[in-house]
Enzyme design. Sequence first.
Site, short mmCIF file in Angstrom:
data_model
loop_
_atom_site.label_atom_id
_atom_site.label_comp_id
_atom_site.label_asym_id
_atom_site.label_seq_id
_atom_site.Cartn_x
_atom_site.Cartn_y
_atom_site.Cartn_z
N HIS A 176 -28.60 -60.39 77.06
CA HIS A 176 -28.89 -59.13 76.40
C HIS A 176 -29.80 -59.37 75.19
O HIS A 176 -29.95 -60.48 74.69
CB HIS A 176 -27.59 -58.48 75.93
CG HIS A 176 -26.79 -57.92 77.06
ND1 HIS A 176 -25.61 -57.22 76.87
CD2 HIS A 176 -26.98 -57.93 78.41
CE1 HIS A 176 -25.12 -56.84 78.03
NE2 HIS A 176 -25.93 -57.27 78.98
N GLU A 188 -29.45 -58.50 72.04
CA GLU A 188 -28.78 -58.99 70.83
C GLU A 188 -28.55 -60.50 70.90
O GLU A 188 -28.75 -61.21 69.90
CB GLU A 188 -27.43 -58.27 70.64
CG GLU A 188 -27.56 -56.77 70.41
CD GLU A 188 -27.42 -55.98 71.70
OE1 GLU A 188 -26.82 -54.88 71.64
OE2 GLU A 188 -27.92 -56.44 72.76
N ARG A 200 -46.19 -49.56 88.86
CA ARG A 200 -45.14 -50.00 89.78
C ARG A 200 -44.26 -51.07 89.14
O ARG A 200 -43.04 -51.07 89.30
CB ARG A 200 -45.77 -50.57 91.06
CG ARG A 200 -46.34 -49.55 92.02
CD ARG A 200 -46.96 -50.26 93.22
NE ARG A 200 -47.48 -49.32 94.20
CZ ARG A 200 -48.11 -49.66 95.31
NH1 ARG A 200 -48.29 -50.95 95.60
NH2 ARG A 200 -48.55 -48.74 96.16
N ASP A 226 -49.42 -45.43 107.21
CA ASP A 226 -50.16 -46.46 106.48
C ASP A 226 -49.59 -47.86 106.59
O ASP A 226 -50.28 -48.82 106.27
CB ASP A 226 -50.20 -46.08 104.98
CG ASP A 226 -50.85 -44.73 104.73
OD1 ASP A 226 -51.61 -44.27 105.61
OD2 ASP A 226 -50.60 -44.14 103.67
N GLU A 266 -44.31 -42.43 95.58
CA GLU A 266 -45.72 -42.30 95.92
C GLU A 266 -45.96 -41.43 97.16
O GLU A 266 -46.95 -41.60 97.85
CB GLU A 266 -46.32 -43.70 96.10
CG GLU A 266 -46.27 -44.54 94.83
CD GLU A 266 -47.23 -45.72 94.84
OE1 GLU A 266 -48.35 -45.58 95.36
OE2 GLU A 266 -46.85 -46.79 94.34
#
Length: 354
Positions: A44, A46, A178, A194, A287
């Site tokens: 983290h 901290e 992205r 596609d 998208e």
Amino acid sequence: MALALSLASRGLGNVWPNPAVGCVIVQGERIVGRGWTQPGGRPHAERRALDQAGEAARGATAYVTLEPCAHHGQTPPCSEALIAAGVVRVVTAHEDPDPRVAGRGYAMLRAAGIAVVTGVMEAEARALQAGFLSRITLGRPWVALKLASSFDGRIALGNGESQWITSPEARARVHALRARFDAVMVGGGTARADDPLLTVRSFVPLRAPVRVVAASHLGLPKGRLAGSLAEAPLWLLHGPHAPGTERDWWRAQGAEVIEVAERDGRLDPAQMLGALGARGLTRVFCEGGGEFAAGLMRAGLVDELIGFTAGVAIGAEGRPALGPMRLDRLADAPRFALHAVEPIGGDVLSRWRR
């Protein structure tokens, strides 16, 4: 706090299911430690800042963009770490709504005699952490819908030709965007037409975004998507009637196959996003295609619009950026507030938030 927020932004796209947090430790007039959540969510912010500060953290002030955690997970609570380090004051932007924290971190700090100040640059912090907050409070990730279109809102000619409406600079920015999201999502129609990679290709991201394809009956091409599973995870959302042979084939390739309930013969948008949120995703970059995007818009599940608009006109015979919205009154159209505008490579990038 502004510096802590800047550091926190480095974690976007890399830290899910955790929030992207920044921490700055100040001793007198000197910054002695900086940290932000690391890829995968550990360590983290901290912990990183305290490790950098060392003994200089004793008697210091810690500026943190979110309430320090109070629960034991893979690591001890950050509240305990701040107490053990001898920090005397903690300044935060806002409380963590996660039920495992939700004020308990503040209570631990105050019980140890540490002064706690909250609400500093709260609006900016909430905007940065919108994905995490959405997953915790709504059970779904924050959704940004990207549309790249002509000036008159078309994404292709009538015959389907679409490469390229926007500039190379705009397309490079899409790859950068992205990388700042946990996942990139498209509908089954776009995947079939596609066979897109949906990867980040301008550079190597710290953590590849998950690729999500929503296809009720699957039936997806077994080409580039299937051949690139070593580059990035692939999650397939499908309906209850998708053929078992299809599910088994994709599982064998290494994709995660997730069944989602249908509504009106299509995948239920709320159920889709709920399934993604349950798996830890906080920010999703959608998208398209047009029908899929319109479904999310009709369901009120798009939080941000990211538009790349080119100075080219295609006309009414072109393919629209959005499918049918089924509106009878203009007052029912979803409206967004302009957040930012930027010229890029001869195009215009605009960002709008609900």
